[in-house]
Each structure stands twice: as structure tokens, then as C-alpha cells.
Scaffold this motif. Structure first.
Motif, mmCIF file in Angstrom:
data_model
loop_
_atom_site.group_PDB
_atom_site.id
_atom_site.type_symbol
_atom_site.label_atom_id
_atom_site.label_comp_id
_atom_site.label_asym_id
_atom_site.label_seq_id
_atom_site.Cartn_x
_atom_site.Cartn_y
_atom_site.Cartn_z
ATOM 1 N N ALA A 79 25.975 -13.780 50.660
ATOM 2 C CA ALA A 79 25.140 -13.644 51.862
ATOM 3 C C ALA A 79 24.019 -14.666 51.934
ATOM 4 N N ARG A 137 29.348 -17.308 58.717
ATOM 5 C CA ARG A 137 29.462 -15.865 58.969
ATOM 6 C C ARG A 137 29.384 -15.065 57.674
ATOM 7 N N VAL A 192 25.350 -14.796 55.720
ATOM 8 C CA VAL A 192 24.572 -14.276 56.856
ATOM 9 C C VAL A 192 23.069 -14.496 56.696
ATOM 10 N N GLU A 193 22.606 -14.582 55.468
ATOM 11 C CA GLU A 193 21.185 -14.842 55.234
ATOM 12 C C GLU A 193 20.951 -16.260 54.715
ATOM 13 N N SER A 239 23.029 -20.415 55.034
ATOM 14 C CA SER A 239 23.324 -21.414 56.053
ATOM 15 C C SER A 239 24.586 -22.177 55.675
ATOM 16 N N VAL A 256 27.018 -18.503 66.461
ATOM 17 C CA VAL A 256 26.834 -18.616 65.010
ATOM 18 C C VAL A 256 25.551 -19.414 64.802
ATOM 19 N N ASN A 263 23.385 -19.844 62.189
ATOM 20 C CA ASN A 263 22.985 -20.427 60.903
ATOM 21 C C ASN A 263 23.916 -21.547 60.455
#
Length: 279
Positions: A54, A74, A77-78, A80, A103, A105
Motif C-alpha cells: 500500500a 491502485r 494506494v498510499e 505512488s 487514478v 497517485n
């Protein structure tokens, strides 16, 4: 193209820049979805090996239209995902798709990964789906990527096994040779021993190459697949007479018909899943 002068590349990659920032990139941008669909069977194996977490920072080398970059983003999520490529046209499409698919990031840069000054230890995972085989000086490229990988970070590549083990390319190359000698090709990263030596010399460890064989999709039926394959390879027939060209196309269509299934036209393909770690 004017963009070519704006991209700093190693001299050994000038030919690749001309191709991918030119006609080759235009074709791949036009047919991006079909190219992605073609190798879709490899996706789960590839991302399972990448193990994107993540909070990871992911670098996608030779990202093309950016499907693998968006997929990585994806998962992170936290974190890049940064996709890099030589093709301005494909990167333009990648940015549009990322915006359409929301999307946030993910980012894309038109650079030569062999010489780009990435942040030292700036990435947790470096991935490349069939994009790492084109470096003019592979050792210099992977030294640069190793420098950009944090200690303990991972490198995961998908590369082709030798062409003779790939039914799709041997078939099409033979058909479009139309009776002429089929030129030999030495494909980078297709020999596991050489790949292990290369990546070890570049600064990676625990290098492992695993054979992966998957069906490769070319179209929903013969007409669809023929149009796609001819668009890629048809230029090889341009110097032949009409009768010889017609015979080659007929041979192609007959072969495609033999590979028609209820789910579309598929040929066998063979890849290496390459995994390594930055000590």
C-alpha cells in the motif's frame, strides 16, 4: 519529431527514441488496448511477484500507455507509481487514461531510464512488462535502476524467452518473410544465465528467472486478428509483387483460422519472470 530533441538519451538509445517517439509509438498508442489485451494472461503472475504494498513507491520502466503503471498505483494506494517511456504519444495516452480512470497517485515522464537521474533509493519496487529489453547499454541501465532502488527493494521484469520458443512471433515472422530468409534476432534478457550475470553485476542479488507460458490474444476472429497483425508486420511485404503479397496474407488468414477458439484467436507465448532484490 520536435519532442525528440527534448528527451535526453544515451547515444546508444537514439535509435529506440526515433522508433518509439515516432511511427512505432504511434502504432502502439493507436492499438494500446489490443497490445494490453494480448498479454493480459501474464498480469496476475507479474503483479503477484511484484508484491506491491500500500505504501510503496513504484517505478514502471518502458510503461507505454501505462496500464501496468495504473495497476501498480491502485495497489500502492498510499504510495505512488511513476511510469517512464521514450514515446511521447503513448505517455500522452497514459495520462489521459489515468485521468479518465481517476487514478490520482500516478505520474508519467518521457525519459531514458538508462541515464535519468532518479532519486537515490527512491523506489521500493521497479517493474517492467516487456519494456526492459531495449536498452542500448543494458549494464549501465540496470546500474542506474539499482541505484534508484532502495536497499531491500525489488526488481520484477517480464521479458520474452527466445523467439524460437514463441509460437506467435516465429509464425508471423515466417509468414511475412514470404519465402525469403527469416532474419535471426538476438533478444536481450532472453537467456537466464546472461540475465542473472547482468543483474548481479548491476548491483542486484537473489536473481531468479522463472519460465511462464501463456496464451497470447490477437483478436476476436480471423478478420479482427488479421487486421491487427498486418498493421504491425505488413510493411515487410511492401517490396514484393502483388501475387506474393496476396499469398502471404492468405497464409496468415489460414493460420489464424487454425488458432481460432471460442474466446478469440490465441497463439502460444513464452516469457521469463525475472525477480531480483537490491541488497
Amino acid at each position: 519529431m520536435s519532442e525528440s530533441t527534448a528527451v535526453r538519451v544515451d547515444p546508444s538509445n537514439e535509435r529506440m527514441l526515433k522508433a518509439w517517439n515516432g511511427a512505432e509509438g504511434t502504432l502502439w498508442a493507436k492499438r494500446a488496448q489490443r497490445f494490453d489485451d494480448g498479454v493480459a494472461a501474464y498480469r496476475d503472475t507479474f503483479f503477484s511477484a511484484a508484491g506491491v504494498q500500500a505504501t510503496d513507491r513504484v517505478l514502471d520502466v518502458g510503461c507505454g500507455a501505462g496500464q501496468t503503471t495504473r495497476d501498480a498505483a491502485r495497489l500502492a494506494v498510499e504510495g505512488s507509481a511513476l511510469g517512464v517511456d521514450l514515446s511521447g504519444e503513448m505517455l500522452g495516452l497514459a495520462r489521459r487514461l489515468a485521468e479518465e480512470e481517476r487514478v490520482p497517485n500516478v505520474s508519467f515522464e518521457q525519459v531514458d531510464a538508462q541515464v535519468q537521474a532518479f532519486t537515490d533509493a527512491g523506489f521500493d519496487v521497479v517493474i517492467s512488462r516487456h519494456g526492459s529489453m531495449f536498452f542500448g547499454t543494458p549494464l549501465a541501465a540496470f546500474v542506474n535502476l539499482a541505484r534508484a532502488t532502495r536497499p531491500g527493494g525489488r526488481l520484477v521484469l517480464l521479458t520474452w524467452q527466445p523467439f524460437r520458443l514463441n509460437e506467435w512471433i516465429t509464425t508471423f515472422r515466417t509468414i511475412f518473410a514470404a519465402g525469403r530468409e527469416v532474419p535471426s534476432v538476438n533478444l536481450a534478457l532472453s537467456d537466464p544465465a546472461e540475465t542473472e550475470g547482468l543483474l548481479t553485476s548491476a548491483g542486484y542479488t537473489d536473481v531468479r528467472c522463472t519460465a511462464v507460458n501463456k496464451p497470447m490474444y490477437f483478436g476476436q476472429d480471423v478478420d479482427d486478428a488479421a487486421g491487427f497483425v498486418i498493421e504491425q508486420h505488413g510493411g515487410r511485404l511492401s517490396d514484393l509483387d502483388e501475387a506474393t503479397r496476396d499469398k502471404a496474407i492468405a497464409t496468415l488468414r489460414a493460420d489464424l483460422a487454425e488458432h481460432q477458439t471460442g474466446r478469440g484467436v490465441f497463439y502460444g507465448s513464452a516469457a521469463w519472470l525475472v525477480e531480483a532484490r537490491r541488497p
